[in-house]
Design a protein around this motif. Structure first.
Motif, mmCIF file in Angstrom:
data_model
loop_
_atom_site.group_PDB
_atom_site.id
_atom_site.type_symbol
_atom_site.label_atom_id
_atom_site.label_comp_id
_atom_site.label_asym_id
_atom_site.label_seq_id
_atom_site.Cartn_x
_atom_site.Cartn_y
_atom_site.Cartn_z
ATOM 1 N N ASN A 66 0.822 -1.208 0.000
ATOM 2 C CA ASN A 66 0.000 0.000 0.000
ATOM 3 C C ASN A 66 0.856 1.259 0.000
ATOM 4 N N VAL A 67 1.919 1.242 0.777
ATOM 5 C CA VAL A 67 2.837 2.389 0.825
ATOM 6 C C VAL A 67 3.497 2.590 -0.535
ATOM 7 N N ILE A 68 3.932 1.501 -1.137
ATOM 8 C CA ILE A 68 4.568 1.570 -2.455
ATOM 9 C C ILE A 68 3.579 2.108 -3.482
ATOM 10 N N CYS A 69 2.351 1.617 -3.458
ATOM 11 C CA CYS A 69 1.326 2.075 -4.400
ATOM 12 C C CYS A 69 1.046 3.566 -4.241
ATOM 13 N N ASP A 106 8.561 25.182 -13.527
ATOM 14 C CA ASP A 106 7.265 24.762 -14.041
ATOM 15 C C ASP A 106 7.457 24.000 -15.344
ATOM 16 N N TRP A 107 7.505 22.693 -15.240
ATOM 17 C CA TRP A 107 7.692 21.812 -16.387
ATOM 18 C C TRP A 107 6.511 20.844 -16.497
ATOM 19 N N ARG A 108 5.448 21.179 -15.785
ATOM 20 C CA ARG A 108 4.283 20.292 -15.689
ATOM 21 C C ARG A 108 3.672 19.972 -17.048
ATOM 22 N N SER A 109 3.471 20.968 -17.888
ATOM 23 C CA SER A 109 2.812 20.689 -19.168
ATOM 24 C C SER A 109 3.670 19.767 -20.038
ATOM 25 N N ARG A 110 4.972 19.954 -20.005
ATOM 26 C CA ARG A 110 5.870 19.085 -20.775
ATOM 27 C C ARG A 110 5.836 17.658 -20.224
ATOM 28 N N TRP A 111 5.884 17.521 -18.894
ATOM 29 C CA TRP A 111 5.802 16.214 -18.240
ATOM 30 C C TRP A 111 4.505 15.520 -18.645
ATOM 31 N N GLU A 112 3.402 16.249 -18.548
ATOM 32 C CA GLU A 112 2.099 15.653 -18.820
ATOM 33 C C GLU A 112 1.922 15.297 -20.292
ATOM 34 N N SER A 113 2.440 16.098 -21.185
ATOM 35 C CA SER A 113 2.244 15.817 -22.604
ATOM 36 C C SER A 113 3.201 14.753 -23.149
ATOM 37 N N ASP A 114 4.405 14.692 -22.606
ATOM 38 C CA ASP A 114 5.421 13.826 -23.198
ATOM 39 C C ASP A 114 5.768 12.558 -22.412
ATOM 40 N N TYR A 115 5.524 12.546 -21.115
ATOM 41 C CA TYR A 115 6.038 11.434 -20.307
ATOM 42 C C TYR A 115 5.030 10.788 -19.363
ATOM 43 N N LYS A 116 4.076 11.525 -18.894
ATOM 44 C CA LYS A 116 3.196 11.019 -17.841
ATOM 45 C C LYS A 116 2.402 9.784 -18.268
ATOM 46 N N HIS A 117 1.930 9.760 -19.490
ATOM 47 C CA HIS A 117 1.141 8.609 -19.948
ATOM 48 C C HIS A 117 1.966 7.323 -19.889
ATOM 49 N N ASP A 118 3.164 7.358 -20.468
ATOM 50 C CA ASP A 118 4.032 6.174 -20.430
ATOM 51 C C ASP A 118 4.392 5.797 -19.002
ATOM 52 N N ALA A 119 4.706 6.800 -18.195
ATOM 53 C CA ALA A 119 5.046 6.543 -16.791
ATOM 54 C C ALA A 119 3.872 5.896 -16.059
ATOM 55 N N SER A 120 2.663 6.363 -16.306
ATOM 56 C CA SER A 120 1.463 5.805 -15.656
ATOM 57 C C SER A 120 1.252 4.343 -16.027
ATOM 58 N N GLU A 121 1.396 4.046 -17.310
ATOM 59 C CA GLU A 121 1.220 2.665 -17.751
ATOM 60 C C GLU A 121 2.267 1.745 -17.127
ATOM 61 N N LEU A 122 3.493 2.200 -17.093
ATOM 62 C CA LEU A 122 4.555 1.373 -16.517
ATOM 63 C C LEU A 122 4.393 1.202 -15.015
ATOM 64 N N ILE A 123 3.965 2.243 -14.339
ATOM 65 C CA ILE A 123 3.733 2.116 -12.893
ATOM 66 C C ILE A 123 2.610 1.121 -12.627
ATOM 67 N N ALA A 124 1.557 1.157 -13.418
ATOM 68 C CA ALA A 124 0.470 0.182 -13.241
ATOM 69 C C ALA A 124 0.986 -1.241 -13.440
ATOM 70 N N GLU A 125 1.836 -1.422 -14.430
ATOM 71 C CA GLU A 125 2.443 -2.727 -14.682
ATOM 72 C C GLU A 125 3.346 -3.142 -13.519
ATOM 73 N N LEU A 126 4.140 -2.206 -13.052
ATOM 74 C CA LEU A 126 5.053 -2.469 -11.926
ATOM 75 C C LEU A 126 4.273 -2.901 -10.686
ATOM 76 N N LEU A 127 3.229 -2.152 -10.373
ATOM 77 C CA LEU A 127 2.430 -2.458 -9.190
ATOM 78 C C LEU A 127 1.690 -3.779 -9.347
ATOM 79 N N GLY A 128 1.331 -4.116 -10.575
ATOM 80 C CA GLY A 128 0.656 -5.388 -10.835
ATOM 81 C C GLY A 128 1.529 -6.595 -10.562
ATOM 82 N N SER A 129 2.823 -6.400 -10.569
ATOM 83 C CA SER A 129 3.720 -7.530 -10.304
ATOM 84 C C SER A 129 3.944 -7.761 -8.810
ATOM 85 N N LEU A 130 3.454 -6.844 -7.983
ATOM 86 C CA LEU A 130 3.589 -7.008 -6.528
ATOM 87 C C LEU A 130 2.482 -7.895 -5.988
ATOM 88 N N LYS A 131 2.783 -8.598 -4.932
ATOM 89 C CA LYS A 131 1.806 -9.498 -4.286
ATOM 90 C C LYS A 131 0.845 -8.691 -3.452
#
Length: 100
Positions: A7-10, A75-100
């Motif tokens: 839960n803490v990791i998530c 302030d780099w939020r718009s760049r983060w959100e447009s270029d990286y956040k989507h990929d990061a979100s998908e990978l984090i979901a995958e990462l968390l899915g591998s935890l018990k």
């Protein structure tokens, strides 16, 4: 105990998606979690975690490199959100899915 750790990791993982610096801190933190065998069902899930972490590290390296090349703007939020956040979100979901 494992559930609490998960839960803490998530929570940490999801909050890391707010910006490039938070994401970089989470990726650094997550690097060594594969050593905690109690977080994984089996060796395959641990291997999946390690592979996904490697992909997170690549996104992290690209984002940090670009952010630093632009002078580390506060302030780099718009760049983060447009270029990286989507990929990061998908990978984090995958990462968390591998935890018990």
């Amino acid at each position: 105990m494992v559930t609490n750790k998960r839960n803490v990791i998530c929570e940490y993982a999801l909050s890391s998606l707010n910006d490039v610096v938070s994401f970089a801190k989470f990726v650094s933190y997550a690097e060594d979690l594969s050593q905690l065998k109690e977080l994984f069902e089996d060796e395959q899930s641990r291997n999946n975690y390690q592979q996904t972490w490697f992909e997170l590290e690549m996104v992290n390296a690209l984002a940090l490199s670009e952010w630093e090349n632009e002078g580390r703007p506060v302030d780099w939020r718009s760049r983060w959100e447009s270029d990286y956040k989507h990929d990061a979100s998908e990978l984090i979901a995958e990462l968390l899915g591998s935890l018990k």
